[in-house]
Design an enzyme around this catalytic site. Structure first.
Site, PDB file in Angstrom:
ATOM      1  N   PRO A  20       0.818  -1.226   0.000  1.00  0.00           N
ATOM      2  CA  PRO A  20       0.000   0.000   0.000  1.00  0.00           C
ATOM      3  C   PRO A  20       0.849   1.273   0.000  1.00  0.00           C
ATOM      4  CG  PRO A  20      -0.847  -1.566   1.605  1.00  0.00           C
ATOM      5  CD  PRO A  20       0.455  -2.123   1.116  1.00  0.00           C
ATOM      6  N   LYS A  78       2.226   7.162   4.093  1.00  0.00           N
ATOM      7  CA  LYS A  78       1.619   5.829   4.179  1.00  0.00           C
ATOM      8  C   LYS A  78       1.103   5.517   5.589  1.00  0.00           C
ATOM      9  CE  LYS A  78       5.116   4.475   0.818  1.00  0.00           C
ATOM     10  NZ  LYS A  78       6.276   3.636   0.565  1.00  0.00           N
ATOM     11  N   ARG A 132       0.808 -10.743   5.390  1.00  0.00           N
ATOM     12  CA  ARG A 132       2.250 -10.988   5.460  1.00  0.00           C
ATOM     13  C   ARG A 132       2.947 -10.400   6.679  1.00  0.00           C
ATOM     14  NH1 ARG A 132       5.174 -10.918  -0.195  1.00  0.00           N
ATOM     15  NH2 ARG A 132       6.777 -11.704   1.192  1.00  0.00           N
TER      16      ARG A 132
END
Ligand SMILES: [Zn+2]
Length: 309
Positions: free
Chosen positions: A2, A59, A112
Site C-alpha cells: 500500500p 503511508k 504478510r
C-alpha cells in the site's frame, strides 16, 4: 505494497464506516503488529472511546480517539481494513479487531505481517521524530522544486526517499516518471524548471487518479505503465519492450524510447563521468547506479520489506 493512494482509500473507507461509534473492546489476535504498546494497554485506552476523525501522512493512517490519543496504522506490504457486521466472517488474517457498540467490527487484516499499530499522542511530533518529509499530495510546487534541486541523486531515488517526500512507493514512482516522460535515472539536480513542472504535475495526477479509482487496478487506464510492467511488458505508448534497472535499490520499469534522461547532447556523451565534483557530502544515487537490465524474479507488485517507512 500500500502506497499513498491505497492508504488514502483506507482512510476514506474508515471515515465512511467506523467514526463516532463507541468502541466496546479491541481483540488482539496477533500481537506482532503492536508497536510500543501491549494488547492490554491498547484495549484499556481505547475501550469506551470513539474514533473521531482521521489524518493521513504519507503511508501512515492516524485515527484520533480523544485528546492526545491517536491510533497509528501502517499497512506494511499487505495490510487492509475490513468493516464487518455480526454475520460476516472474520478474515483468517484479521490481526486486530475493533468492536463497536452497534455490533459492527473493523478488522485490521494483514496477511504478510509487516503491518504496524501504535498509540501516539501527537501527530506533529511523530512526523518530526520519524524525520518524515512532507506528504506527496500536500507539497507545494516550490517545496517540490527545492527538494529536487537540493539533493543529488536519481530522480526516482528522491521520489522514493521518505525523508524528503512521503507516500510514493516503487509502483507509483515508475508511473509518475512514465507520465512525465522522464528516465528514472535522471539526475534530479539537473532538471530544468519545465521538467520539474511536468514531474510535479505528473505526481499529482497519478496519485489523485489512483485515489479516484479507489486504486482498483482493473479500472486504471490501459495507457498506464502499471498494467504492463514486468518481463515481456511493452510500452503502452510506443509498443517497444520495457526495460528494467535497479535504481536506489529498487527495480524500475520504464521505456527507454519514451523516457529520456533529458541531458544535453554533450553531457550524454560524457555521462559516465559526471561533471560535478566527487566527494559530495550528500548521498547520491547517480546514473552510474543504474545497472543494466536486472529483472527480478519476484512478483513486480511486491516491495521488499526494507522499504516500507
Ligand atoms: Zn515507449
Amino acid at each position: 505494497m500500500p502506497e499513498l493512494p491505497e492508504v488514502e482509500t483506507f482512510k476514506r473507507y474508515l471515515d465512511n464506516t467506523s467514526l463516532h461509534q463507541r468502541i466496546t473492546t479491541v481483540e488482539v489476535r496477533d500481537a506482532y503488529v503492536l508497536k510500543r504498546v501491549s494488547a492490554r494497554e491498547l484495549v484499556r485506552r481505547l475501550k469506551g472511546r470513539r474514533f473521531e476523525n482521521s489524518h493521513r501522512h504519507g503511508k501512515h493512517l492516524l485515527v484520533r480517539a480523544g485528546n492526545e490519543l491517536w491510533l497509528r496504522l501502517h499497512f506494511g506490504m499487505t495490510g487492509s481494513l475490513e468493516y464487518l457486521n455480526q454475520h460476516q466472517e472474520m478474515p483468517k488474517t484479521g490481526r486486530v479487531i475493533f468492536c463497536f457498540a452497534n455490533n459492527r467490527r473493523l478488522a485490521f487484516d494483514d496477511q504478510r505481517k509487516f503491518g504496524e499499530i501504535e498509540l501516539i499522542e501527537d501527530v506533529d511530533e511523530f512526523v518530526e521524530t520519524r524525520s518524515l518529509g512532507p506528504d506527496a499530495l500536500e507539497i507545494s510546487f516550490s517545496q517540490f522544486k527545492a527538494i529536487m534541486q537540493k539533493h543529488r541523486g536519481a530522480v526516482k531515488a528522491i521520489l522514493l526517499n521518505q525523508r524528503l517526500i512521503v507516500g510514493i512507493g516503487n509502483l507509483y514512482a515508475d508511473e509518475i516518471l512514465f507520465r512525465a516522460r522522464m528516465h528514472p535515472g535522471t539526475e534530479a539536480a539537473r532538471l530544468r524548471d519545465i521538467d520539474l513542472t511536468r514531474l510535479f504535475r505528473a505526481t499529482r495526477y497519478v496519485l489523485e487518479k489512483a485515489i479516484a479509482l479507489k486504486t482498483d487496478f482493473n479500472r486504471l487506464p490501459k495507457s498506464w505503465l502499471l498494467l504492463h510492467r514486468g518481463k515481456r511488458g511493452r510500452c503502452p505508448r510506443c509498443g517497444r519492450a520495457l526495460k528494467s534497472a535497479t535504481i536506489g535499490g529498487r527495480t524500475s520499469w520504464f521505456c527507454e524510447h519514451c523516457q529520456k534522461r533529458n541531458a544535453e547532447p554533450s553531457e550524454r556523451l560524457a555521462h559516465s563521468k559526471p561533471l560535478r565534483q566527487s566527494g559530495a557530502k550528500t548521498h547520491r544515487t547517480s546514473a552510474a547506479d543504474v545497472l543494466h537490465h536486472r529483472p527480478k524474479t519476484a512478483d513486480n507488485f511486491l516491495q521488499s520489506a526494507g522499504d516500507l517507512a
